[in-house]
Design a protein around this motif. Structure first.
Motif, PDB file in Angstrom:
ATOM      1  N   ALA A   2       0.912  -1.608  -0.360  1.00 32.18           N
ATOM      2  CA  ALA A   2      -0.323   0.220   0.083  1.00 32.18           C
ATOM      3  C   ALA A   2       0.540   1.512   0.094  1.00 32.18           C
ATOM      4  O   ALA A   2       0.676   1.707  -0.563  1.00 32.18           O
ATOM      5  CB  ALA A   2      -1.452   0.355   1.176  1.00 32.18           C
ATOM      6  N   GLU A   3       1.765   1.472   0.735  1.00 28.54           N
ATOM      7  CA  GLU A   3       2.759   2.395   0.529  1.00 28.54           C
ATOM      8  C   GLU A   3       4.329   1.663   0.559  1.00 28.54           C
ATOM      9  O   GLU A   3       4.519   0.563   1.541  1.00 28.54           O
ATOM     10  CB  GLU A   3       2.294   3.261   2.308  1.00 28.54           C
ATOM     11  N   VAL A   4       5.347   2.805   0.543  1.00 29.51           N
ATOM     12  CA  VAL A   4       6.905   2.419   0.764  1.00 29.51           C
ATOM     13  C   VAL A   4       7.127   3.162   1.445  1.00 29.51           C
ATOM     14  O   VAL A   4       7.357   4.221   1.323  1.00 29.51           O
ATOM     15  CB  VAL A   4       7.610   1.945  -1.018  1.00 29.51           C
ATOM     16  N   LYS A  16       7.570  -0.093  -5.189  1.00 34.80           N
ATOM     17  CA  LYS A  16       6.183   0.864  -5.195  1.00 34.80           C
ATOM     18  C   LYS A  16       5.279   0.397  -4.712  1.00 34.80           C
ATOM     19  O   LYS A  16       5.210  -0.445  -5.266  1.00 34.80           O
ATOM     20  CB  LYS A  16       6.741   1.158  -6.733  1.00 34.80           C
ATOM     21  N   ALA A  17       4.512   1.547  -4.091  1.00 35.95           N
ATOM     22  CA  ALA A  17       3.187   1.191  -3.532  1.00 35.95           C
ATOM     23  C   ALA A  17       2.424   0.207  -5.341  1.00 35.95           C
ATOM     24  O   ALA A  17       2.679   1.086  -6.221  1.00 35.95           O
ATOM     25  CB  ALA A  17       2.832   2.293  -3.816  1.00 35.95           C
ATOM     26  N   GLY A  18       1.357  -0.218  -4.472  1.00 33.50           N
ATOM     27  CA  GLY A  18       0.916  -1.100  -5.333  1.00 33.50           C
ATOM     28  C   GLY A  18       1.822  -2.341  -6.263  1.00 33.50           C
ATOM     29  O   GLY A  18       1.057  -3.709  -6.891  1.00 33.50           O
ATOM     30  N   ASP A  19       2.740  -2.602  -6.098  1.00 29.35           N
ATOM     31  CA  ASP A  19       3.793  -3.600  -6.229  1.00 29.35           C
ATOM     32  C   ASP A  19       3.623  -4.627  -5.078  1.00 29.35           C
ATOM     33  O   ASP A  19       2.826  -4.359  -4.266  1.00 29.35           O
ATOM     34  CB  ASP A  19       5.288  -3.521  -5.839  1.00 29.35           C
ATOM     35  N   VAL A  20       3.583  -6.349  -5.330  1.00 30.45           N
ATOM     36  CA  VAL A  20       2.983  -7.158  -4.607  1.00 30.45           C
ATOM     37  C   VAL A  20       4.256  -8.140  -4.633  1.00 30.45           C
ATOM     38  O   VAL A  20       4.908  -8.490  -5.584  1.00 30.45           O
ATOM     39  CB  VAL A  20       1.565  -8.237  -5.364  1.00 30.45           C
ATOM     40  N   GLN A  49      16.653 -12.283  -1.466  1.00 33.76           N
ATOM     41  CA  GLN A  49      16.216 -12.015  -2.617  1.00 33.76           C
ATOM     42  C   GLN A  49      14.480 -11.716  -2.456  1.00 33.76           C
ATOM     43  O   GLN A  49      14.136 -12.783  -1.845  1.00 33.76           O
ATOM     44  CB  GLN A  49      16.693 -13.159  -3.623  1.00 33.76           C
ATOM     45  N   VAL A  50      14.260 -11.011  -3.524  1.00 31.29           N
ATOM     46  CA  VAL A  50      13.209 -10.519  -3.176  1.00 31.29           C
ATOM     47  C   VAL A  50      12.643 -10.576  -4.711  1.00 31.29           C
ATOM     48  O   VAL A  50      12.951  -9.963  -5.206  1.00 31.29           O
ATOM     49  CB  VAL A  50      12.336  -9.334  -2.647  1.00 31.29           C
ATOM     50  N   THR A  51      10.681 -11.066  -4.764  1.00 30.72           N
ATOM     51  CA  THR A  51      10.769 -11.044  -6.151  1.00 30.72           C
ATOM     52  C   THR A  51       9.727 -10.796  -5.658  1.00 30.72           C
ATOM     53  O   THR A  51       8.506 -11.009  -5.216  1.00 30.72           O
ATOM     54  CB  THR A  51      10.529 -12.992  -6.621  1.00 30.72           C
ATOM     55  N   TRP A  52       9.003  -9.502  -6.865  1.00 32.45           N
ATOM     56  CA  TRP A  52       7.625  -9.022  -7.053  1.00 32.45           C
ATOM     57  C   TRP A  52       6.888  -9.011  -8.022  1.00 32.45           C
ATOM     58  O   TRP A  52       7.957  -9.271  -9.017  1.00 32.45           O
ATOM     59  CB  TRP A  52       7.778  -7.952  -6.519  1.00 32.45           C
ATOM     60  N   LEU A  53       5.922  -8.349  -8.509  1.00 37.40           N
ATOM     61  CA  LEU A  53       5.211  -8.487  -9.492  1.00 37.40           C
ATOM     62  C   LEU A  53       4.749  -6.899  -9.801  1.00 37.40           C
ATOM     63  O   LEU A  53       4.265  -6.486  -8.662  1.00 37.40           O
ATOM     64  CB  LEU A  53       3.266  -9.026  -9.429  1.00 37.40           C
ATOM     65  N   ARG A  54       4.620  -6.314 -10.994  1.00 38.46           N
ATOM     66  CA  ARG A  54       3.964  -5.072 -10.819  1.00 38.46           C
ATOM     67  C   ARG A  54       3.969  -5.072 -12.612  1.00 38.46           C
ATOM     68  O   ARG A  54       4.377  -5.063 -13.073  1.00 38.46           O
ATOM     69  CB  ARG A  54       5.712  -3.443 -11.331  1.00 38.46           C
ATOM     70  N   ASP A  55       2.501  -4.602 -12.496  1.00 38.37           N
ATOM     71  CA  ASP A  55       2.008  -4.671 -13.662  1.00 38.37           C
ATOM     72  C   ASP A  55       2.450  -5.937 -14.543  1.00 38.37           C
ATOM     73  O   ASP A  55       2.594  -5.869 -16.213  1.00 38.37           O
ATOM     74  CB  ASP A  55       2.346  -3.528 -14.944  1.00 38.37           C
ATOM     75  N   ASP A  77       3.986  -2.610   4.597  1.00 44.26           N
ATOM     76  CA  ASP A  77       2.502  -2.536   5.338  1.00 44.26           C
ATOM     77  C   ASP A  77       2.417  -3.832   4.602  1.00 44.26           C
ATOM     78  O   ASP A  77       1.839  -5.000   5.454  1.00 44.26           O
ATOM     79  CB  ASP A  77       1.766  -2.187   5.281  1.00 44.26           C
ATOM     80  N   GLY A  78       3.008  -4.594   3.693  1.00 52.85           N
ATOM     81  CA  GLY A  78       2.972  -5.750   3.734  1.00 52.85           C
ATOM     82  C   GLY A  78       2.995  -6.251   1.755  1.00 52.85           C
ATOM     83  O   GLY A  78       3.280  -5.538   0.603  1.00 52.85           O
ATOM     84  N   ALA A  79       2.446  -6.986   1.267  1.00 50.85           N
ATOM     85  CA  ALA A  79       2.541  -8.190   0.461  1.00 50.85           C
ATOM     86  C   ALA A  79       1.848  -7.678  -0.518  1.00 50.85           C
ATOM     87  O   ALA A  79       1.570  -7.606  -1.835  1.00 50.85           O
ATOM     88  CB  ALA A  79       2.664  -9.519   0.570  1.00 50.85           C
ATOM     89  N   GLY A  80       0.314  -7.023  -0.442  1.00 51.23           N
ATOM     90  CA  GLY A  80      -1.023  -7.045  -0.765  1.00 51.23           C
ATOM     91  C   GLY A  80      -0.635  -5.673  -1.561  1.00 51.23           C
ATOM     92  O   GLY A  80       0.117  -4.538  -0.861  1.00 51.23           O
ATOM     93  N   PRO A  81      -1.544  -5.640  -2.731  1.00 50.24           N
ATOM     94  CA  PRO A  81      -1.718  -3.887  -3.579  1.00 50.24           C
ATOM     95  C   PRO A  81      -2.439  -2.734  -2.686  1.00 50.24           C
ATOM     96  O   PRO A  81      -2.794  -2.853  -1.297  1.00 50.24           O
ATOM     97  CB  PRO A  81      -2.551  -4.509  -4.141  1.00 50.24           C
TER      98      PRO A  81
END
Length: 81
Positions: A2-4, A16-20, A49-55, A77-81
């Motif tokens: 939700a925020e960084v 960035k905000a919105g990344d999962v 090592q961190v893997t995340w989704l953006r778009d 605040d975590g993994a959610g969008p």
């Protein structure tokens, strides 16, 4: 996320905000509780090592976790969008 948080490991990694966040090292992350649990296992600064989704695209990178008040800190605040 939700925020960084400014100047956090997440921001340094480029999240960035919105990344999962979907994975930390080999641990699958399905919700913010998973992220807190996995990151909280670290008692001292360590690189993960961190893997995340953006778009709908997978991204990854390494980041140094910080320890604050005895808990590892990733920021946001975590993994959610």
């Amino acid at each position: 996320m939700a925020e960084v948080v400014d100047d956090s490991p997440a921001q340094k990694l480029g999240l960035k905000a919105g990344d999962v966040i979907v994975k930390v090292d080999e641990a699958k992350i399905e919700d913010p509780d998973d992220l807190r649990r996995v990151v909280g296992r670290h008692e001292e600064p360590t690189e993960v090592q961190v893997t995340w989704l953006r778009d709908h695209k997978s991204r990854s990178g390494k980041v140094q976790l910080e320890v604050r008040e005895g808990l590892a800190f990733f920021g946001g605040d975590g993994a959610g969008p």
